[in-house]
Write an enzyme that holds these catalytic residues in place. Structure first.
Site, PDB file in Angstrom:
ATOM      1  N   TYR A  94       1.070  -1.458  -0.045  1.00 20.16           N
ATOM      2  CA  TYR A  94      -0.025  -0.049   0.058  1.00 20.16           C
ATOM      3  C   TYR A  94       1.012   1.377   0.064  1.00 20.16           C
ATOM      4  O   TYR A  94       1.983   1.215   0.149  1.00 20.16           O
ATOM      5  CB  TYR A  94      -0.827   0.016   1.130  1.00 20.16           C
ATOM      6  CG  TYR A  94      -0.261   0.362   2.561  1.00 20.16           C
ATOM      7  CD1 TYR A  94       0.402  -0.571   3.177  1.00 20.16           C
ATOM      8  CD2 TYR A  94      -0.536   1.447   3.183  1.00 20.16           C
ATOM      9  CE1 TYR A  94       1.107  -0.434   4.249  1.00 20.16           C
ATOM     10  CE2 TYR A  94       0.191   1.915   4.406  1.00 20.16           C
ATOM     11  CZ  TYR A  94       0.927   0.747   4.935  1.00 20.16           C
ATOM     12  OH  TYR A  94       1.398   1.184   6.140  1.00 20.16           O
ATOM     13  N   LYS A 138       6.456  -1.805   2.022  1.00 17.57           N
ATOM     14  CA  LYS A 138       5.394  -1.364   2.640  1.00 17.57           C
ATOM     15  C   LYS A 138       4.276  -2.405   2.496  1.00 17.57           C
ATOM     16  O   LYS A 138       3.053  -2.043   1.714  1.00 17.57           O
ATOM     17  CB  LYS A 138       5.063   0.224   1.907  1.00 17.57           C
ATOM     18  CG  LYS A 138       4.175   0.971   2.993  1.00 17.57           C
ATOM     19  CD  LYS A 138       4.083   2.286   2.575  1.00 17.57           C
ATOM     20  CE  LYS A 138       2.917   3.197   3.328  1.00 17.57           C
ATOM     21  NZ  LYS A 138       3.360   3.261   4.667  1.00 17.57           N
ATOM     22  N   GLU A 161      12.073   2.415  13.862  1.00 13.29           N
ATOM     23  CA  GLU A 161      11.427   3.375  13.484  1.00 13.29           C
ATOM     24  C   GLU A 161      10.159   3.235  14.435  1.00 13.29           C
ATOM     25  O   GLU A 161      10.015   2.481  15.190  1.00 13.29           O
ATOM     26  CB  GLU A 161      10.981   3.225  11.908  1.00 13.29           C
ATOM     27  CG  GLU A 161      10.185   1.865  11.684  1.00 13.29           C
ATOM     28  CD  GLU A 161       9.805   1.794  10.230  1.00 13.29           C
ATOM     29  OE1 GLU A 161       9.896   2.575   9.549  1.00 13.29           O
ATOM     30  OE2 GLU A 161       9.717   0.416   9.925  1.00 13.29           O
ATOM     31  N   LEU A 164      10.965   1.737   6.975  1.00 12.63           N
ATOM     32  CA  LEU A 164      10.604   2.057   5.931  1.00 12.63           C
ATOM     33  C   LEU A 164      11.349   3.369   5.369  1.00 12.63           C
ATOM     34  O   LEU A 164      11.334   4.281   6.297  1.00 12.63           O
ATOM     35  CB  LEU A 164       9.224   2.356   5.911  1.00 12.63           C
ATOM     36  CG  LEU A 164       8.410   2.920   4.713  1.00 12.63           C
ATOM     37  CD1 LEU A 164       8.232   1.632   3.913  1.00 12.63           C
ATOM     38  CD2 LEU A 164       7.023   3.489   5.166  1.00 12.63           C
TER      39      LEU A 164
END
Ligand SMILES: Cc1ncc(COP(=O)(O)O)c(C=O)c1O
Length: 280
Positions: A33, A147, A179, A203
């Site tokens: 996505y 992702k 993250e 990411l």
């Protein structure tokens, strides 16, 4: 016009957009996505989001046959139909509909979905006061640069943070910061910016890229390298970054104040610069 969806080439009201229960996105989370933000009717960093979508698709071998020009045309039409000038465009691509077998189906075509929703700014109080974060073990897989729709560890960590009264959880893997559950993180120490280097473990955030560019253009020292958990505690300032939160100051880490416990000056300046960039 209310929130709308685009499903395999057709626009329709969001609540009328449905996919089969045999969609592999539903069965396995077998898909990827993107989330793109629109400011004043303009897509922010569209090319970067689209190339990350293509990289994610390629990484899990989903064929993406729509070209950048076509994506842009569909999205433009979606924005016009929605009439939202502040909009969140969500794109999801799954491997498609097939009887539930782990192996890739041979003839199935990907299911492509987009939604267009009005984007509300975060409550100003969050920016004025800053947010709390907690650290949690990073229990995710080894390819977090994709992702992917598989967000279970992110969801569980975000929920755990919420139940602990925090806004976000920062993941720690082998003593190193990766993250947030849906954000990247930047540390400020002696006016220099420090953030975990890109790797398979996090990411490559589009906001991260934009903020680092702004910092470098501003003559700041920017370090992208592995970051130890202890360094979070020693930072003068910390902030989260991401498409929906933009630049968000962190004022508490595991219950302890960050800096003097109020949003730092460097963070505030970066937030202003970032917001100016979104208006260009
Ligand atoms: C795990 C994770 N890291 C980082 C980010 C920030 O990425 P971006 O700035 O491209 O929104 C996100 C955004 O959703 C995310 O889910």
């Amino acid at each position: 016009m209310p929130n709308i969806a685009w499903l395999n080439g057709k626009f329709l009201p969001l609540e009328e957009a449905t996919v089969s229960i045999e969609d592999r996105g539903f069965q396995f989370g077998d898909g990827i996505y993107e989330v793109i933000r629109v400011y004043g009717g303009k897509l922010f960093r569209f090319d970067e989001h689209l190339s990350r979508l293509a990289q994610s698709a390629q990484a899990i071998s989903i064929p993406l046959t729509i070209e950048a020009k076509e994506w842009k045309a569909f999205i433009r039409e979606g924005l016009e139909r929605s009439t939202y000038s502040a909009c969140k465009v969500y794109i999801q691509v799954t491997r498609g509909v097939a009887p539930r077998e782990h192996l890739f189906p041979e003839t199935t075509r990907p299911t492509i979905v987009m939604t267009f929703r009005e984007m509300a700014d975060l409550p100003t109080q969050l920016n004025q006061q800053g947010v709390s974060v907690i650290t949690l073990p990073d229990l995710r897989w080894a390819r977090c640069s994709i992702k992917s729709l598989n967000l279970l560890p992110n969801i569980l960590a975000k929920q755990q943070a919420n139940e602990a009264g925090a806004f976000e959880a920062l993941f720690i893997k082998d003593g190193m910061v990766t993250e947030g559950t849906s954000s990247n993180v930047i540390l400020v120490k002696d006016e220099a910016f420090l953030t975990p280097a890109l790797s398979e473990q996090l990411l490559a955030g589009v906001t991260r890229q934009a903020v680092l560019e702004l910092a470098r253009n501003d003559g700041k020292v920017v370090e992208e390298r592995p970051v130890k958990e202890e360094e979070l505690k020693q930072a003068d300032e910390l902030f989260l970054i991401g498409t929906t939160i933009e630049v968000l100051p962190i004022t508490k880490l595991n219950g302890a104040s960050v800096g003097n416990g109020t949003p730092g000056e460097v963070t505030k300046q970066m937030r202003e610069k970032f917001q100016a960039l979104t208006q260009v």
